[in-house]
Scaffold this motif. Structure first.
Motif, short mmCIF file in Angstrom:
data_model
loop_
_atom_site.label_atom_id
_atom_site.label_comp_id
_atom_site.label_asym_id
_atom_site.label_seq_id
_atom_site.Cartn_x
_atom_site.Cartn_y
_atom_site.Cartn_z
N ARG A 44 -1.16 5.27 -5.77
CA ARG A 44 -1.07 4.00 -6.51
C ARG A 44 -1.78 4.15 -7.85
N ASN A 75 -6.59 -9.27 -6.11
CA ASN A 75 -5.22 -9.34 -5.56
C ASN A 75 -4.36 -8.12 -5.90
N GLY A 127 -5.15 -5.06 -5.41
CA GLY A 127 -5.34 -3.99 -4.42
C GLY A 127 -6.13 -2.83 -5.00
N GLN A 128 -6.05 -1.69 -4.33
CA GLN A 128 -6.85 -0.52 -4.71
C GLN A 128 -5.93 0.58 -5.25
N ARG A 186 -11.54 -1.79 -8.35
CA ARG A 186 -10.16 -1.61 -7.89
C ARG A 186 -9.82 -0.13 -7.64
#
Ligand SMILES: C[S@@+](CC[C@H](N)C(=O)[O-])C[C@H]1O[C@@H](n2cnc3c(N)ncnc32)[C@H](O)[C@@H]1O
Length: 267
Positions: A102, A201, A203-204, A232
């Motif tokens: 990600r 919100n 995410g990581q 994050r």
């Protein structure tokens, strides 16, 4: 049409508003720039002064956003600071070839940074194992990023092999432009987000680009933004700022420097 001049006292209020809303420090030298960028809004609403426009943005949130859009600097290009994309290729992609990768382009502007990373990642990792998020405070650049249509001259910076794989030459009404191939689109999301906020919100992430935006902030704001962004980042994940920026004067015990402008979260 009589020229409307931005008065010093009005400029000071714009400085305060953009600092409060976006964390951006506008130096006194920017007064003419602010005047020229906002004058079209004053004319659009047929106002007589910038003071009237200031009153308007107090009660009209969309227009406040429009003002922020007009006062941010959005310069970007594909594969800007190529060293960072080499790092992505040689380290990040290899380390994450078995888990989901990600990536966050945290001041994405019109998306060149996110799409540059996407082209490299997609060449090496199956589509079900990576995703990229691009965010920016400026809603107009986010709209453009979602479309992924750029002036043809921007293509020069994209390595030839990726150019032929992921860039479509525009025809007809898109003559002189190129479009990012739609095969990348399902893996990339663009949305507005303010770096002054914690953005839980979102995410990581395994990799975060925060490039060419810290320069607009004072030290205190830099510290806040960097802290928010590191929150994050996965432990072991990488954090990249611009080669022209640094984290000097900031307190960043969670980061270990790997190379110039590249850091790893260690705790
Ligand atoms: C110069 S561009 C950098 C684009 C890209 N990262 C690069 O290096 O090419 C800086 C971007 O930061 C965005 N920005 C400024 N303040 C922000 C804030 N508080 N939150 C989120 N984005 C912000 C601006 O709207 C602008 O698009």
């Amino acid at each position: 049409m009589a020229t409307i001049i931005l008065q010093n006292n009005e400029f000071v209020i714009f400085q305060k508003i953009i600092f409060k809303e976006a964390g951006i420090t506008l130096s006194d030298k920017k007064k003419i720039l602010v005047q020229s960028r906002l004058l079209k809004r004053v004319h659009f609403y047929k106002l007589n002064s910038f003071a009237d426009y200031l009153r308007l943005i107090q009660i009209n949130k969309p227009e406040l956003n429009e003002m922020i859009n007009l006062l941010t600097t959005n310069e970007t290009y594909f594969f800007r600071e190529i060293e960072h994309f080499e790092f992505l290729q040689k380290v990040v992609i290899l380390e994450n070839s078995h888990n989901k990768l990600r990536v966050w382009s945290a001041a994405a502007s019109v998306g060149a940074e996110a799409y540059s990373a996407a082209m490299l990642i997609d060449s090496k990792i199956p589509k079900n194992r990576w995703e990229i998020l691009g965010t920016d405070i400026n809603s107009e650049v986010i709209k453009k990023a979602r479309i992924g249509l750029y002036p043809e001259k921007w293509i020069d910076k994209i390595p030839k092999v990726l150019r032929s794989k992921y860039c479509l030459k525009g025809r007809g009404q898109h003559e002189g432009k190129f479009l990012i191939d739609r095969v990348l689109i399902p893996n990339i999301t663009f949305q507005t987000a303010n770096l002054l906020e914690n953005n839980k919100n979102l995410g990581q992430f395994n990799l975060i680009f925060l490039r060419n935006v810290l320069i607009y902030f004072d030290i205190e704001t830099k510290q806040k933004v960097v802290d928010n962004v590191i929150n994050r980042l996965e432990i072991g994940g990488y954090f990249i700022i611009s080669l022209t920026e640094n984290l000097n004067m900031l307190n960043t015990p969670r980061l270990k420097q790997i190379q110039t402008s590249v850091y790893q979260r260690v705790s």
